[in-house]
Scaffold this active site. Structure first.
Site, PDB file in Angstrom:
ATOM      1  N   GLU A 252       0.826  -1.213   0.000  1.00 18.60           N
ATOM      2  CA  GLU A 252       0.000   0.000   0.000  1.00 18.60           C
ATOM      3  C   GLU A 252       0.857   1.259   0.000  1.00 18.60           C
ATOM      4  O   GLU A 252       0.565   2.225  -0.701  1.00 18.60           O
ATOM      5  CB  GLU A 252      -0.949   0.021   1.205  1.00 18.60           C
ATOM      6  CG  GLU A 252      -1.988  -1.095   1.213  1.00 18.60           C
ATOM      7  CD  GLU A 252      -3.064  -0.966   0.135  1.00 18.60           C
ATOM      8  OE1 GLU A 252      -3.091   0.038  -0.590  1.00 18.60           O
ATOM      9  OE2 GLU A 252      -3.878  -1.906   0.017  1.00 18.60           O
ATOM     10  N   ARG A 256       0.532   3.706  -3.273  1.00 21.21           N
ATOM     11  CA  ARG A 256      -0.112   5.010  -3.047  1.00 21.21           C
ATOM     12  C   ARG A 256       0.918   6.116  -2.840  1.00 21.21           C
ATOM     13  O   ARG A 256       0.876   7.135  -3.517  1.00 21.21           O
ATOM     14  CB  ARG A 256      -1.052   4.940  -1.847  1.00 21.21           C
ATOM     15  CG  ARG A 256      -2.126   3.877  -2.025  1.00 21.21           C
ATOM     16  CD  ARG A 256      -3.239   4.018  -1.017  1.00 21.21           C
ATOM     17  NE  ARG A 256      -3.947   2.740  -0.894  1.00 21.21           N
ATOM     18  CZ  ARG A 256      -5.200   2.620  -0.499  1.00 21.21           C
ATOM     19  NH1 ARG A 256      -5.908   3.669  -0.181  1.00 21.21           N
ATOM     20  NH2 ARG A 256      -5.762   1.422  -0.406  1.00 21.21           N
ATOM     21  N   ASP A 385      -4.193 -10.255  -8.428  1.00 22.92           N
ATOM     22  CA  ASP A 385      -4.476  -9.258  -9.475  1.00 22.92           C
ATOM     23  C   ASP A 385      -3.317  -8.441 -10.062  1.00 22.92           C
ATOM     24  O   ASP A 385      -2.903  -8.640 -11.203  1.00 22.92           O
ATOM     25  CB  ASP A 385      -5.603  -8.311  -9.013  1.00 22.92           C
ATOM     26  CG  ASP A 385      -5.405  -7.702  -7.618  1.00 22.92           C
ATOM     27  OD1 ASP A 385      -4.332  -7.908  -7.033  1.00 22.92           O
ATOM     28  OD2 ASP A 385      -6.327  -7.025  -7.132  1.00 22.92           O
ATOM     29  N   GLU A 517     -12.150  -0.608 -10.371  1.00 25.95           N
ATOM     30  CA  GLU A 517     -11.706  -1.556 -11.419  1.00 25.95           C
ATOM     31  C   GLU A 517     -12.600  -1.627 -12.649  1.00 25.95           C
ATOM     32  O   GLU A 517     -12.105  -1.744 -13.775  1.00 25.95           O
ATOM     33  CB  GLU A 517     -11.520  -2.957 -10.813  1.00 25.95           C
ATOM     34  CG  GLU A 517     -10.355  -3.083  -9.849  1.00 25.95           C
ATOM     35  CD  GLU A 517     -10.619  -2.495  -8.471  1.00 25.95           C
ATOM     36  OE1 GLU A 517     -11.803  -2.262  -8.143  1.00 25.95           O
ATOM     37  OE2 GLU A 517      -9.662  -2.259  -7.718  1.00 25.95           O
TER      38      GLU A 517
HETATM   39  C1  DMJ Z   1      -6.396   0.038  -5.142  1.00 22.16           C
HETATM   40  O1  DMJ Z   1      -5.683   0.432  -4.031  1.00 22.16           O
HETATM   41  C2  DMJ Z   1      -5.527  -0.596  -6.168  1.00 22.16           C
HETATM   42  O2  DMJ Z   1      -6.184  -0.596  -7.374  1.00 22.16           O
HETATM   43  C3  DMJ Z   1      -5.143  -1.996  -5.816  1.00 22.16           C
HETATM   44  O3  DMJ Z   1      -4.381  -2.619  -6.813  1.00 22.16           O
HETATM   45  C4  DMJ Z   1      -6.356  -2.826  -5.565  1.00 22.16           C
HETATM   46  N1  DMJ Z   1      -7.327  -2.200  -4.763  1.00 22.16           N
HETATM   47  C5  DMJ Z   1      -7.548  -0.804  -4.693  1.00 22.16           C
HETATM   48  C6  DMJ Z   1      -8.843  -0.301  -5.259  1.00 22.16           C
HETATM   49  O4  DMJ Z   1      -9.866  -1.160  -5.303  1.00 22.16           O
END
Ligand code: DMJ
Length: 618
Positions: A252, A256, A385, A517
């Site tokens: 995270e 971010r 993912d 998404e």
């Molecule tokens: C985001 O922080 C990013 O896209 C991450 O890869 C997956 N989840 C969240 C949003 O849903």
């Protein structure tokens, strides 16, 4: 065979004349010099070379990087970097990791050590053959000249069609509303709680603050919200304190904070953002101090201690976490001229490329100690993912030179198609989850990014499969759109069994937390096809967000997308400003706003530029 003795020369050489001895010695010393010199031209992987030459001799650029560190005053006591550079030529020092190595078992460990030394030299070559990473100082001006197009387009991407322009203005207004309320009630906190009108800190960022500010910098900038952008910048200048001492999610913080700061730097050229990104990047390095170099999920930003999530089985690391560092870390090396960041992620890459994969699939849990899979659960949604996303984006971001990433991406996609992609009785294409060969006919909202991912990768596989991939991308995006009903917002997870067709069957799966998404895939599919349906679907989402998620003081997630009267979760996620609103804005903009020829978006929608070594060399 009989050897005949030549007249006047004894077989032992003892009988040579003085001049003959001199000529022989001269010849011998010439030969030795020649052989030693030739060592320099051997590939680094050749054992002989490593025995005779020290690491710094074989890698003059390592010495340069080391010297540069010295100049910047990074000591091995405080900074991780110089210790790590030294460790390239040594076995890991005795530490708690060494104890874990012993526990991991002898034979496995030998293999691992062998693997590491191979991986290290390969990653060194990969790093230093990359001019961008080894160039002395990064030149922002030169970088700008390497872009094919202006980042913000001709008129900041304003579409000529008035209806689309109006829709785009609406999205900008939503951003202003979300931002203003955050500023008013939660300034400096991580997220806004829009119902209770206060801030939320949470425990994902290890005591770092202002997640919404960092996540919003580039969105504010591309939307031309100058005043708000300046406030955000000033906060970074005066209040972003990176000396926190809490437990952070490596993933995270990377996507971010590091991603947000890098993006802000590349877009604006403000040195402040680069400096902060570098400072933070360095704090993340200790997480890689594991026997395999696969980082653990949690790191204390102050002490550098790292560990695995308590919920991750057998102390494993998560594929989507350690596999989602590549883009940012390559850019950290690019900007700092310090190869260490790229080496760390190349080491992850090497391990993943070599490890045996069940049916060609990548399970979600891997031991950072043994380097083996821990469980055979495979998913394109949560836990897996963005690993896949970063493979294709690594290739694109390398100006299509990172062949290994490309190969890994397309083989993974083939395995996914062969094992996970399904067609529902109602004709919807979806990606099931895989548990050791057994399919769970469920798709998470998170997995809906894959429509866009398969779309952007369609051009670079085998040409005969281009249309196939575009069709698959469109089908997945269509399925995700189908899940957005009846509120026109979608559940966290939806199923395709027991008569379900893209619907959540459990109450606990029915929430929507402002995730991006599905809209992300609309944006990519719009750029790739210009099919107007994607803009219409995006507009449906805007209306639904306004109707169900907008509250008096910001936007909130909802608890049940099927309820007639929605309940709110009281959280305005930072990714709503970073991703959801940015993708919507881009969907209603011309393609020349952040053109895909120059930019790739990290998984938090922070744009990072394509690295064009050929241009930087000129
Ligand atoms: C985001 O922080 C990013 O896209 C991450 O890869 C997956 N989840 C969240 C949003 O849903």
């Amino acid at each position: 065979m009989v050897f005949r003795k030549l007249p006047g020369v004894s077989a032992s050489g003892m009988g040579l004349r003085l001049s003959q001895k001199f000529v022989f010695l001269l010849f011998l010393s010439g030969l030795v010099t020649l052989c030693f010199g030739a060592l320099f031209f051997l590939p680094d992987s050749v054992r002989l070379k490593r025995i005779f030459l020290s690491k710094t001799d074989t890698q003059p650029h390592l010495k340069r990087a080391k010297d540069q560190e010295h100049l910047r005053g990074i000591t091995s006591g405080k900074g991780e970097t110089s210790t790590k550079l030294k460790s390239l030529s040594r076995k890991p020092s005795v530490s708690h990791e060494a104890t874990e190595e012993r526990l991991a078992g002898g034979k496995a460990q030998e293999d691992l050590t062998l693997f590491r030394s191979k991986a290290e030299s390969a990653s060194e070559r990969a790093t230093f053959s990359n001019h961008g990473a080894s160039s002395d100082t990064f030149s922002y001006n030169k970088f700008k000249q390497c872009l094919l197009k202006a980042p913000l387009g001709r008129e900041q991407g304003r579409p000529s069609d008035p209806r689309t322009a109006e829709r785009r203005d609406k999205v900008k207004e939503m951003m202003k509303f979300a931002w203003d309320n955050y500023k008013r009630y939660a300034w400096g906190k991580n997220e806004l709680r829009p119902l209770t009108r206060n801030g939320h800190i949470g425990n994902m960022f290890g005591g770092l603050k202002g997640a919404t500010i960092i996540d919003s910098l580039d969105t504010l900038y591309i939307m031309g919200m100058t005043e708000e952008y300046n406030d955000a910048k000033e906060w970074v200048q005066t209040s972003l304190d990176l000396n926190s001492n809490g437990e952070a999610s490596l993933f995270e913080v990377n996507i971010r904070y590091v991603g947000g700061l890098l993006s802000a730097y590349y877009l604006t050229g403000e040195e402040l953002f680069k400096k902060k990104a570098m400072e933070l990047g360095e704090k993340l390095l200790p997480a890689f101090n594991t026997p395999t170099g696969i980082p653990r999920g949690v790191i204390n930003l102050g002490s550098g201690t790292s560990w695995s999530w308590g919920w991750a089985s057998a102390g494993s690391s998560i594929l989507a976490e350690f596999g989602t560092l590549h883009l940012e870390f390559v850019h950290l090396s690019e900007l700092s001229s310090n190869a260490i960041y790229k080496e760390k992620v190349m080491n992850i890459r090497k391990l993943l490329s070599k490890i045996e994969k069940p049916h060609g699939l990548y399970p979600n849990f891997l031991s950072p100690v043994s380097g083996n899979w821990v469980q055979h659960h495979v998913s394109i949604g949560g836990l897996g993912d963005s690993f896949y996303e970063y493979l294709i984006k690594s290739y694109l971001m390398s100006d299509k030179t990172d062949e290994e990433a490309k190969k890994m991406y397309y083989s993974a996609l083939e395995a996914i198609e062969a094992n996970l992609v399904q067609k529902s009785p109602g004709g919807l294409t979806y990606m099931a989850e895989w548990r050791g060969g057994i399919l769970d006919h469920k798709m998470g909202h998170l997995a809906c990014f894959s429509g866009g991912m398969i779309g952007i990768g369609a051009d670079d596989g085998v040409p005969e499969k281009r249309q196939h991939y575009l069709d698959l991308a469109a089908e997945i995006t269509h399925t995700c759109h189908e899940s957005y009903t009846p509120t026109k917002l979608g559940p966290e997870a939806f199923r395709f069994d027991g008569g379900a067709e893209a619907t959540a069957t459990r109450l606990s799966d029915r929430y929507y937390i402002l995730r991006p998404e599905v809209i992300e895939s609309y944006m990519y599919m719009w750029r790739l096809t210009h099919d107007p349906k994607y803009r219409e679907w995006g507009w449906e989402a805007v209306e639904a967000l306004e109707q169900h998620c907008r509250v008096d003081s910001g936007f909130s997630g909802i608890r049940d997308v099927y309820a007639t009267t929605v309940g709110h979760d009281n959280m305005q996620q930072s990714f709503f400003l970073s991703e959801t609103l940015k993708y919507l804005y881009l969907l209603f903009s011309d393609d020349d706003l952040l053109p895909l020829e120059d930019w790739v978006f990290n998984t938090e929608a922070h744009p990072l530029p394509i690295i064009r070594d050929s241009c930087l060399d000129e």
